[in-house]
Scaffold this active site. Structure first.
Site, short mmCIF file in Angstrom:
data_model
loop_
_atom_site.label_atom_id
_atom_site.label_comp_id
_atom_site.label_asym_id
_atom_site.label_seq_id
_atom_site.Cartn_x
_atom_site.Cartn_y
_atom_site.Cartn_z
N HIS A 60 -21.26 -10.56 -2.38
CA HIS A 60 -20.86 -9.22 -1.95
C HIS A 60 -21.55 -8.85 -0.64
O HIS A 60 -21.99 -7.71 -0.45
CB HIS A 60 -21.18 -8.18 -3.03
CG HIS A 60 -20.21 -7.02 -3.01
ND1 HIS A 60 -19.81 -6.35 -4.14
CD2 HIS A 60 -19.55 -6.42 -1.98
CE1 HIS A 60 -18.96 -5.39 -3.82
NE2 HIS A 60 -18.78 -5.42 -2.50
N ASP B 29 -15.98 -12.60 -2.99
CA ASP B 29 -17.19 -11.93 -2.54
C ASP B 29 -17.55 -10.78 -3.47
O ASP B 29 -18.71 -10.41 -3.57
CB ASP B 29 -16.98 -11.40 -1.12
CG ASP B 29 -18.24 -10.78 -0.53
OD1 ASP B 29 -19.28 -11.48 -0.49
OD2 ASP B 29 -18.21 -9.61 -0.11
N ASP C 48 0.86 -1.19 0.00
CA ASP C 48 0.00 0.00 0.00
C ASP C 48 0.90 1.23 0.00
O ASP C 48 1.51 1.55 1.02
CB ASP C 48 -0.92 0.01 1.22
CG ASP C 48 -2.04 1.05 1.10
OD1 ASP C 48 -1.77 2.13 0.55
OD2 ASP C 48 -3.16 0.78 1.55
N GLU D 189 -21.89 -7.93 -11.30
CA GLU D 189 -22.74 -8.35 -10.19
C GLU D 189 -24.21 -8.15 -10.53
O GLU D 189 -24.61 -7.05 -10.93
CB GLU D 189 -22.36 -7.58 -8.92
CG GLU D 189 -20.96 -7.92 -8.43
CD GLU D 189 -20.62 -7.29 -7.08
OE1 GLU D 189 -21.42 -6.47 -6.57
OE2 GLU D 189 -19.55 -7.61 -6.54
N ARG E 52 -12.93 -5.20 -4.51
CA ARG E 52 -13.81 -4.89 -5.64
C ARG E 52 -13.55 -5.89 -6.76
O ARG E 52 -12.40 -6.25 -7.05
CB ARG E 52 -13.57 -3.45 -6.13
CG ARG E 52 -14.14 -2.40 -5.17
CD ARG E 52 -15.65 -2.45 -5.14
NE ARG E 52 -16.26 -1.47 -4.23
CZ ARG E 52 -16.67 -1.75 -3.01
NH1 ARG E 52 -16.49 -2.96 -2.49
NH2 ARG E 52 -17.26 -0.81 -2.27
#
Length: 344
Positions: free
Chosen positions: A287, A263, A178, A268, A239
């Site tokens: 999700h 997930d 990150d 979607e 995502r």
């Protein structure tokens, strides 16, 4: 005059926010359910009188041309954490606040789910349950220990930090990628910050927690999966567009990946024939893996409070774009306030 709030046609399980806003004296304009794009007619009908927007705006979006055509807009509220269908940059430039559902019930629930899925992929849970459903007994792969494994967290934000804290004491190595995190802050969590290539090369499980941007689309791709240890795993609770699903399916079929938990999906809901939905080495959820009744009870309350705070000239508790505050204050500090008909 009452506040006018433009809301999406449906807010799903979060419809309670509308009742709270009405109780507080707001007038609600609902977008047509069939609308999939902002036509000039829709912009003319809704934007000029909108004091606030509420919804995720999935399917229709909230683009720059709508925001710029909304001279009264003070706030855009997403009931959930995600804001990817809202042009946050345009809102910030216009001095419009973007509030979202970044309460602890959301982050804690997702962090709990992340740790659960890390253990489940290491233990080959999907294959073991699939074997029993197929009438077999002790035919699935045995799985591996979490103990002494290397867990790679792609995106060390609040959820990633929650995953790291919960893994402390599991005697595994935690690494993260990150570029926006201070190495000293990561060190306090016993997390080593590494480059993205090192993350994939070293990890036994990679947990995807980045938001979807042009830079992160398909950040998990065939080349990066090929660089992973054979028999490793991926957990995607970030995502869907961040992961190339075709590359994941190929890696599962070849044995490069032993397990995947997904997930968040590229589309979607995913198509019925999407191989990841039924693959025996995949834990597939819709999700909602980190959701809870606790979270659903809080979302309408927080969304209404965020919206009303901004309308009344107060900073929302859960603000996604604090950079918009100077322009927002300049625009609205001395503006007249409509009288509320009620209170939360």
């Amino acid at each position: 005059m009452a506040w006018r709030v433009v809301a999406t046609a449906s807010l799903g399980p979060h419809e309670g926010v509308i009742a709270r806003l009405v109780e507080a004296g707001c007038e609600i304009d609902r977008l047509p359910a069939a609308a999939t794009t902002w036509t000039p007619e829709l912009i003319a009908r809704y934007a000029s009188t909108a004091d606030a927007y509420v919804g995720t705006f999935r399917g229709i979006g909230l683009p720059r041309e709508v925001i710029e055509a909304s001279p009264r807009a003070r706030v855009i509220t997403s009931p959930i954490i995600g804001t990817e269908y809202i042009d946050v940059k345009a809102a910030t430039e216009a001095g419009v606040l973007v509030a979202h559902g970044a309460m602890s019930e959301n982050f804690d629930g997702m962090a709990e789910a992340g740790v659960m899925l890390i253990a489940a992929t290491r233990k080959a849970l999907a294959g073991k349950t699939a074997a029993v459903r197929a009438g077999e007994w002790k035919t699935a792969p045995a799985g591996r220990l979490v103990l002494e494994s290397t867990i790679g967290i792609l995106g060390l934000g609040r959820i990633g930090q929650g995953v790291a804290r919960r893994l402390n004491g599991w005697d595994c190595e935690i690494i993260a990628c990150d570029p926006y995190v201070d190495p000293a802050a990561a060190a306090k969590l016993d997390v080593e910050l590494v480059g993205i290539d090192d993350l994939f090369r070293r990890s036994d499980v990679v947990v995807i927690l980045v938001t979807l941007t042009p830079e992160t689309r398909h950040i998990v791709n065939a080349d990066r999966i090929a660089a992973m240890k054979r028999g490793s795993a991926i957990v995607n609770i970030g995502r869907g567009g961040c992961m190339d699903e075709a590359a994941v399916i190929a890696a599962l079929d070849s044995g490069q990946l032993a397990a995947v938990a997904i997930d968040a999906w590229e589309s979607e809901p995913p198509a019925p024939d999407n191989a990841l939905r039924s693959h025996p080495a995949v834990i597939a959820t819709s999700h909602d893996v980190g959701h809870s009744t606790d979270l659903y009870a809080r979302i309408p309350v927080v969304a209404a409070e965020n919206t009303l705070a901004a309308l009344e000239g107060r900073r929302p508790d859960y603000l996604h774009n604090p950079a918009a505050l100077p322009a927002w204050r300049e625009r609205w500090n001395d503006a007249p306030q409509p009288a509320a008909a009620g209170a939360l």
